[in-house]
Every structure is written in C-alpha cells, then in structure tokens.
Design a protein around this motif. Structure first.
Motif, short mmCIF file in Angstrom:
data_model
loop_
_atom_site.label_atom_id
_atom_site.label_comp_id
_atom_site.label_asym_id
_atom_site.label_seq_id
_atom_site.Cartn_x
_atom_site.Cartn_y
_atom_site.Cartn_z
N PHE A 42 40.88 20.12 33.41
CA PHE A 42 40.66 18.72 34.12
C PHE A 42 40.56 17.65 32.88
O PHE A 42 40.04 17.85 31.89
CB PHE A 42 39.19 18.84 34.77
CG PHE A 42 39.05 19.74 35.88
CD1 PHE A 42 39.68 19.33 37.26
CD2 PHE A 42 38.83 21.15 35.66
CE1 PHE A 42 39.59 20.31 38.35
CE2 PHE A 42 38.85 21.99 36.67
CZ PHE A 42 39.35 21.74 38.05
N ASN A 43 40.94 16.41 33.25
CA ASN A 43 40.86 15.18 32.37
C ASN A 43 39.96 14.38 32.92
O ASN A 43 40.02 13.74 33.92
CB ASN A 43 42.23 14.50 32.39
CG ASN A 43 43.36 15.48 31.73
OD1 ASN A 43 43.07 16.00 30.59
ND2 ASN A 43 44.34 15.87 32.35
N ILE A 44 38.71 14.35 32.18
CA ILE A 44 37.52 13.30 32.31
C ILE A 44 37.25 12.71 31.39
O ILE A 44 36.82 13.19 30.48
CB ILE A 44 36.19 14.35 33.01
CG1 ILE A 44 36.87 15.30 34.14
CG2 ILE A 44 35.29 13.51 33.35
CD1 ILE A 44 35.65 16.34 34.53
N ASP A 45 37.36 11.33 31.79
CA ASP A 45 36.72 10.32 30.59
C ASP A 45 37.57 10.58 29.08
O ASP A 45 36.94 10.61 28.08
CB ASP A 45 35.28 10.15 30.48
CG ASP A 45 34.62 9.79 31.48
OD1 ASP A 45 35.29 8.74 32.34
OD2 ASP A 45 33.46 9.85 31.88
N GLY A 46 38.83 10.90 29.19
CA GLY A 46 39.41 11.15 27.87
C GLY A 46 39.27 12.67 27.21
O GLY A 46 39.71 12.81 26.35
#
Length: 159
Positions: A42-46
């Motif tokens: 997952f990509n979350i806030d960079g």
C-alpha cells in the motif's frame, strides 16, 4: 485499517467485498474500516506498507474448526505468490511491514515467544523473506498488531 490475526472469523472476513485502496487490495468492512489483504503493498502518504496478516494458533487443540479456529489463519500458496509478486514490483523495499506476528529474530528476547514463533508458518516466512532479500528489516520497520477483532478494533500495537 487492520491486518488479520490468528483468531479471526475468516468465513465472515473473506465474504466482504474486495476493493482497491491505496494501490492495494482490501476487504471493505464498513465505509471507514478496511482489512489489508495478505501480500499487498500500500502507498499511503508517500510511504509504502507491506501487509501480511495471520499466524499459527498455539491453542488450536482447544478450539473448534470454523467456530473458534479457522485453517485460513495461515497463508496459502496464492497469498505467498501474491506477496512475492507485489514485493518484486517495489524491488523488495518498503518502509513498513504490518503483520500480526513478527519474524523470529525480533522475538528472541521475549520469553517463550521465539519458541512459539518457530512453529508459526507466517513468522517463518517473514524471517526467510528478510534473510533472502537482506533489505526487509534493515531499513524497514516491522509493525506487529495484536488484539484486534474482525471488525477492525485494534486494542494495542507494538512498534
């Protein structure tokens, strides 16, 4: 957001709809509660997060299958293959690993934990993944989430 543990009702959990959130697959429990599926990145806030829930129940002998224990507590080959494929896409480099159980080397100083983890298929897989890639665990933080329910109520978390 939560990962599954070893005492989830997988018959219920796996019936929730699958959606894409933060570039990875999730089970949507409610509008604001999502199960991070095993082997997803997952990509979350960079930042990148590798999710791999599940663990082996040490008290399985006293439980009843599909009532208080589910065989899906351990990963299947498809989930392992999914993890390998998704980690390969990011060159086996993520910022965080979110899991219910930890690799054995993280448990060596916890009384009885390392011996229990030595029998846990998920812990063994995470340990081998760190050993074989050399990258996970060096610059990656492992987050082990404990005491959660299938509705996503996380009671405590160790960083």
């Amino acid at each position: 957001l939560f990962v599954d543990g070893n005492h989830e009702n997988y018959d219920l959990l796996y019936n929730y709809p699958v959606e894409t959130l933060f570039c990875g697959k999730v089970h949507k429990i409610k509008d604001n509660i999502f199960h991070l599926m095993r082997g997803e990145v997952f990509n979350i806030d960079g930042l990148t997060f590798f999710a791999f829930g599940g663990a082996t129940s040490t008290d399985k002998a006293g439980r009843i299958e599909h009532i208080s224990w589910w065989p899906q507590e351990n990963f299947c080959l498809a989930e392992f293959d999914n993890a390998a494929m998704n980690l390969e896409k990011v060159n086996f480099k993520v910022d965080y690993v979110i899991t219910h159980t930890a690799p054995i080397r993280f448990l060596e100083k916890v009384p009885d934990a390392a011996s229990r983890a030595a029998e846990c298929k998920t812990s063994i897989m995470l340990s081998e993944l760190i050993t074989s890639t050399g990258s996970l665990g060096i610059s990656t933080r492992i987050i082990t989430v404990k005491n959660q329910c299938a509705a996503g109520c996380i009671k405590s978390c160790c960083l």
